[in-house]
Scaffold this active site. Structure first.
Site, mmCIF file in Angstrom:
data_model
loop_
_atom_site.group_PDB
_atom_site.id
_atom_site.type_symbol
_atom_site.label_atom_id
_atom_site.label_comp_id
_atom_site.label_asym_id
_atom_site.label_seq_id
_atom_site.Cartn_x
_atom_site.Cartn_y
_atom_site.Cartn_z
ATOM 1 C CB CYS A 49 -0.926 0.006 1.206
ATOM 2 S SG CYS A 49 -1.930 -1.486 1.313
ATOM 3 C CG HIS A 62 -1.139 4.366 5.490
ATOM 4 N ND1 HIS A 62 -1.162 4.285 4.115
ATOM 5 C CD2 HIS A 62 -1.281 3.091 5.948
ATOM 6 C CE1 HIS A 62 -1.317 3.026 3.745
ATOM 7 N NE2 HIS A 62 -1.399 2.280 4.834
ATOM 8 C CG HIS A 91 -6.411 0.787 1.864
ATOM 9 N ND1 HIS A 91 -5.498 1.368 1.013
ATOM 10 C CD2 HIS A 91 -5.666 0.139 2.802
ATOM 11 C CE1 HIS A 91 -4.283 1.095 1.413
ATOM 12 N NE2 HIS A 91 -4.355 0.353 2.504
#
Length: 400
Positions: free
Chosen positions: A155, A288, A325
């Site tokens: 990610c 994040h 996400h």
């Protein structure tokens, strides 16, 4: 140190196609309803909702041979790169605009297309297909002479693509870098996060006391990076500066962050050190903030270690609360969001968090913050302990 500027950007998200559409969605604080993607059966993947790219936002591929060889991931990446190059004033093919490199990140790439080939629902192309298919396709179309690199730093990949692209320019190996990330729905992603128990059925709720995981989203983003001197020579108008990046790796656990946040803190501090800036100069942070229990509390711990008492007063913008996400695209979308906020001189309001986790002492302003300042940090942390922070600076005067 060579100054690195952003001269073009492209974005694709659950809001639709284009940077303007992306910014409009953020400023409206619009939460899209996740859509069921497919029914795999509760014993396989009980949660199959995703903040998908709207129908029609992803251009169809008119060439049947290319359609067999390329899936939605490559088509999404191509769309955002075309938009970024157009804004930068560069033709699709290299035309004297400088030696080009392509760095594109994705967690699972064209996994969905490979599954279709193996299932027999799509005829595979004749001959060999590179494992870095998206980067190869982009390099061929957009005239990359220096590099065609597919990154899979989980990610954090999109942020690593930007950082590595900036390093190529500083080293004198490239004049123009097309960097970004892309992630489209794939069964392997959904099944993996389900298996980890890392999907919240109520969606992505960063910093909420009762958060139970993340929520999946589709997305892609690309930026054009150049040295400030190269951009000036060809008359380009920079959108922002990429000042520095800081990398680190936990090597702690395959999926969990080190709860002490030592390496995350080091990445953030290294970014500031390389830029020659102090923590007190940072105007806002795009964290994040995945909505998973450990990731959010660990990032909050790092924020307090870097910014001290100011961490509770520093504006954060929780992008995944709106987009979900987007995996390998998330760092690149955060970069686009940060540059837009710097240019417009405005931090859009966050979605309200009804019950903030007491272990997450942070400020998520729900109303827009006017002129928050000219220095933005973005954070991205991936499975395997990949940690990276980027620092962006406003270029020139605000756009509005």
């Amino acid at each position: 140190m060579t100054g690195i500027v952003v001269t073009g950007m492209g974005a694709l998200s659950c809001y639709g196609s284009g940077v303007d559409t992306f910014w409009a969605g953020l400023t409206r604080r619009e939460r899209v309803t996740p859509r069921p993607v497919e029914q795999l059966g509760p014993e396989l993947t009980p949660l199959t909702t995703c903040l998908s790219v709207p129908a029609g936002a992803l251009p169809a591929e008119p060439d049947p041979d290319r359609a067999r060889a390329e899936g939605r991931t490559t088509r999404a990446a191509r769309a955002v790169v075309r938009e970024a190059l157009a804004e930068a004033g560069l033709d699709a093919a290299a035309d004297g605009g400088g030696r080009r490199a392509v760095l594109i990140a994705s967690g699972v790439g064209e996994a969905a297309l490979v599954e279709d080939w193996r299932a027999g629902t799509v005829a595979p192309p004749a001959g060999w297909t590179p494992t870095y298919a998206t980067a190869a396709a982009l390099a061929e179309e957009f005239g990359a002479e220096v590099a065609a690199t597919g990154l899979s730093n989980a990610c954090a990949g999109g942020s690593y693509a930007l950082a590595m692209g900036a390093d190529l320019i500083r080293a004198g190996e490239a004049d123009v870098v097309i960097a970004g990330g892309v992630e489209m729905y794939a069964r392997v992603t959904m099944a993996g996060f389900n298996r980890l128990g890392a999907i919240d059925p109520d969606g992505c709720r960063p910093f909420h006391r009762d958060r139970r995981g993340t929520g999946m989203g589709e997305g892609a983003a690309a930026v054009v990076l150049e040295s400030e001197e190269h951009a000036r020579r060809r008359g380009a108008a920079p959108l922002g500066r990429l000042l520095a990046s800081g990398w680190s790796c936990d090597a702690y656990h395959a999926t969990a962050p080190d709860p002490e946040a030592v390496e995350i803190t080091r990445a953030m501090r290294e970014t500031l050190r390389q830029a020659g800036r102090g923590a007190d100069e940072v105007s806002f942070v795009v964290p994040h903030a995945t909505g998973t229990q450990l990731s959010d509390t660990t990032e909050c711990r790092a924020l307090h270690q870097v910014f001290g008492a100011r961490a509770a007063e520093l504006p954060l913008y929780s992008l995944k609360a709106l987009l979900g996400h987007t995996g390998g695209a998330s760092g690149a979308l955060a970069a686009v969001a940060a540059v837009l906020m710097l240019r417009h001189g405005r931090l859009p309001g966050n979605l309200p968090v009804a019950d903030l986790d007491p272990e997450c002492e942070v400020w998520l302003p729900t109303e827009p913050v006017a002129d928050p300042g000219g220095l933005a940090m973005t954070n991205a942390f991936g499975f395997g302990g990949h940690n990276i922070s980027l620092l962006f600076e406003r270029y020139g005067r605000r756009a509005d």
